[in-house]
Design a protein around this motif. Structure first.
Motif, mmCIF file in Angstrom:
data_model
loop_
_atom_site.group_PDB
_atom_site.id
_atom_site.type_symbol
_atom_site.label_atom_id
_atom_site.label_comp_id
_atom_site.label_asym_id
_atom_site.label_seq_id
_atom_site.Cartn_x
_atom_site.Cartn_y
_atom_site.Cartn_z
ATOM 1 N N VAL A 1 0.583 9.075 4.702
ATOM 2 C CA VAL A 1 -0.092 9.825 5.765
ATOM 3 C C VAL A 1 -0.425 8.866 6.908
ATOM 4 O O VAL A 1 -0.803 7.723 6.670
ATOM 5 N N THR A 2 -0.254 9.346 8.144
ATOM 6 C CA THR A 2 -0.551 8.551 9.337
ATOM 7 C C THR A 2 -1.578 9.297 10.177
ATOM 8 O O THR A 2 -1.399 10.480 10.481
ATOM 9 N N PHE A 3 -2.629 8.577 10.560
ATOM 10 C CA PHE A 3 -3.721 9.153 11.342
ATOM 11 C C PHE A 3 -3.725 8.569 12.750
ATOM 12 O O PHE A 3 -3.495 7.377 12.928
ATOM 13 N N SER A 4 -3.983 9.409 13.745
ATOM 14 C CA SER A 4 -4.243 8.967 15.115
ATOM 15 C C SER A 4 -5.281 9.919 15.685
ATOM 16 O O SER A 4 -5.642 10.909 15.041
ATOM 17 N N ASP A 5 -5.728 9.648 16.917
ATOM 18 C CA ASP A 5 -6.708 10.567 17.518
ATOM 19 C C ASP A 5 -6.051 11.870 17.983
ATOM 20 O O ASP A 5 -6.740 12.811 18.362
ATOM 21 N N GLN A 6 -4.712 11.949 17.934
ATOM 22 C CA GLN A 6 -4.009 13.155 18.359
ATOM 23 C C GLN A 6 -3.500 14.016 17.206
ATOM 24 O O GLN A 6 -3.337 15.223 17.364
ATOM 25 N N ALA A 7 -3.213 13.406 16.051
ATOM 26 C CA ALA A 7 -2.613 14.180 14.955
ATOM 27 C C ALA A 7 -2.730 13.430 13.639
ATOM 28 O O ALA A 7 -2.960 12.216 13.616
ATOM 29 N N THR A 8 -2.542 14.165 12.569
ATOM 30 C CA THR A 8 -2.378 13.596 11.232
ATOM 31 C C THR A 8 -1.001 14.013 10.754
ATOM 32 O O THR A 8 -0.705 15.203 10.659
ATOM 33 N N ASN A 9 -0.138 13.035 10.490
ATOM 34 C CA ASN A 9 1.234 13.305 10.058
ATOM 35 C C ASN A 9 1.376 12.957 8.587
ATOM 36 O O ASN A 9 1.009 11.855 8.165
ATOM 37 N N VAL A 10 1.927 13.895 7.825
ATOM 38 C CA VAL A 10 2.101 13.718 6.387
ATOM 39 C C VAL A 10 3.593 13.616 6.079
ATOM 40 O O VAL A 10 4.361 14.506 6.436
ATOM 41 N N ASN A 11 3.967 12.523 5.421
ATOM 42 C CA ASN A 11 5.351 12.355 4.995
ATOM 43 C C ASN A 11 5.677 13.398 3.917
ATOM 44 O O ASN A 11 4.786 13.883 3.240
ATOM 45 N N PHE A 12 6.920 13.757 3.781
ATOM 46 C CA PHE A 12 7.450 14.718 2.818
ATOM 47 C C PHE A 12 7.204 16.170 3.226
ATOM 48 O O PHE A 12 7.691 17.079 2.578
ATOM 49 N N ARG A 13 6.438 16.439 4.288
ATOM 50 C CA ARG A 13 6.161 17.823 4.696
ATOM 51 C C ARG A 13 7.195 18.290 5.718
ATOM 52 O O ARG A 13 7.998 19.170 5.428
ATOM 53 N N ASP A 14 7.156 17.736 6.932
ATOM 54 C CA ASP A 14 8.096 18.131 7.980
ATOM 55 C C ASP A 14 9.257 17.153 8.131
ATOM 56 O O ASP A 14 10.225 17.437 8.831
ATOM 57 N N TYR A 15 9.142 16.012 7.510
ATOM 58 C CA TYR A 15 10.166 14.977 7.588
ATOM 59 C C TYR A 15 10.008 14.069 6.373
ATOM 60 O O TYR A 15 9.030 14.165 5.630
ATOM 61 N N TYR A 16 10.995 13.167 6.206
ATOM 62 C CA TYR A 16 10.915 12.156 5.158
ATOM 63 C C TYR A 16 11.178 10.813 5.808
ATOM 64 O O TYR A 16 12.211 10.605 6.446
ATOM 65 N N ALA A 17 10.231 9.891 5.670
ATOM 66 C CA ALA A 17 10.381 8.535 6.203
ATOM 67 C C ALA A 17 10.303 7.550 5.037
ATOM 68 O O ALA A 17 9.531 7.737 4.092
ATOM 69 N N VAL A 18 11.120 6.510 5.109
ATOM 70 C CA VAL A 18 11.142 5.501 4.060
ATOM 71 C C VAL A 18 11.499 4.152 4.685
ATOM 72 O O VAL A 18 12.274 4.088 5.645
ATOM 73 N N GLY A 19 10.901 3.084 4.170
ATOM 74 C CA GLY A 19 11.218 1.726 4.605
ATOM 75 C C GLY A 19 11.716 0.913 3.427
ATOM 76 O O GLY A 19 11.403 1.210 2.263
ATOM 77 N N PHE A 20 12.485 -0.122 3.727
ATOM 78 C CA PHE A 20 13.054 -0.978 2.695
ATOM 79 C C PHE A 20 12.659 -2.434 2.945
ATOM 80 O O PHE A 20 13.440 -3.216 3.493
ATOM 81 N N PRO A 21 11.438 -2.820 2.562
ATOM 82 C CA PRO A 21 10.974 -4.193 2.790
ATOM 83 C C PRO A 21 11.794 -5.193 1.981
ATOM 84 O O PRO A 21 11.967 -5.033 0.773
ATOM 85 N N THR A 22 12.291 -6.193 2.671
ATOM 86 C CA THR A 22 13.056 -7.268 2.056
ATOM 87 C C THR A 22 12.493 -8.576 2.597
ATOM 88 O O THR A 22 12.339 -8.719 3.803
ATOM 89 N N GLY A 23 12.175 -9.494 1.697
ATOM 90 C CA GLY A 23 11.537 -10.700 2.208
ATOM 91 C C GLY A 23 11.640 -11.908 1.316
ATOM 92 O O GLY A 23 12.188 -11.862 0.213
ATOM 93 N N ILE A 24 11.065 -12.985 1.842
ATOM 94 C CA ILE A 24 10.981 -14.268 1.152
ATOM 95 C C ILE A 24 9.529 -14.727 1.190
ATOM 96 O O ILE A 24 8.896 -14.704 2.246
#
Length: 166
Positions: free
Chosen positions: A39-62
């Motif tokens: 879930v992402t919060f701002s003063d304009q909206a609250t956006n929930v993943n998996f509801r209207d869209y699907y977002a995913v990241g692939f962290p790769t690191g050292i």
């Protein structure tokens, strides 16, 4: 009696030569994970993943551990968003930071954030190793990204991440 002498000799060497019982530093590890912003919060909206869209990241690191308590990490995270019939890489995140071992398998990562979308900020992360073997370990984490810039309102996100370190 000679077996007892051998046992004492082995114990003496194990106690006096730390290379037999400790990790050598600096220690370098790599990892790969999957991060779901919940879930992402701002003063304009609250956006929930998996509801209207699907977002995913692939962290790769050292990770470069200076000691058993502190280290440096560099992470790159491509992010993908699927909405309706459209899917695309939306952003590439450069994510350097400091690692602090908290004990009992917990680590705090304090990361700076620089996104190819023009946003920037910071990401505190609490990480927990849940399975550790000789060759790799599996972890779960809670990233809490805070972002600013690029003519968008400031945002705060709660995410869930899991992955493998080797």
């Amino acid at each position: 009696m000679t077996s007892i002498k051998h046992l004492f000799v082995i114990i003496f060497f194990a106690l006096n030569f730390p290379a037999f019982s400790q990790t050598t530093y600096p220690k370098i590890t790599g990892y790969f994970g999957v991060m779901h912003p919940l879930v992402t919060f701002s003063d304009q909206a609250t956006n929930v993943n998996f509801r209207d869209y699907y977002a995913v990241g692939f962290p790769t690191g050292i990770n470069i551990w200076k000691s058993s308590k502190i280290g440096f990490s560099f992470e790159v995270v491509p992010n993908i968003k699927v909405q309706g019939d459209s899917d695309k890489v939306t952003n590439l995140l450069f994510h350097p930071g400091v690692l602090i071992a908290l004990g009992k398998g917990y680590t705090f990562a304090g990361r700076a954030a620089f996104e190819s979308s023009g946003r920037y900020g910071f990401t505190p992360v609490i990480n927990k190793t849940v399975i550790k073997s000789d060759n790799c370990s599996y972890f779960v984490a809670v990233p809490l990204p805070v972002r600013f810039g690029n003519d968008h309102p400031a945002t705060f996100t709660v995410g869930f991440q899991f992955g493998i370190a080797f």
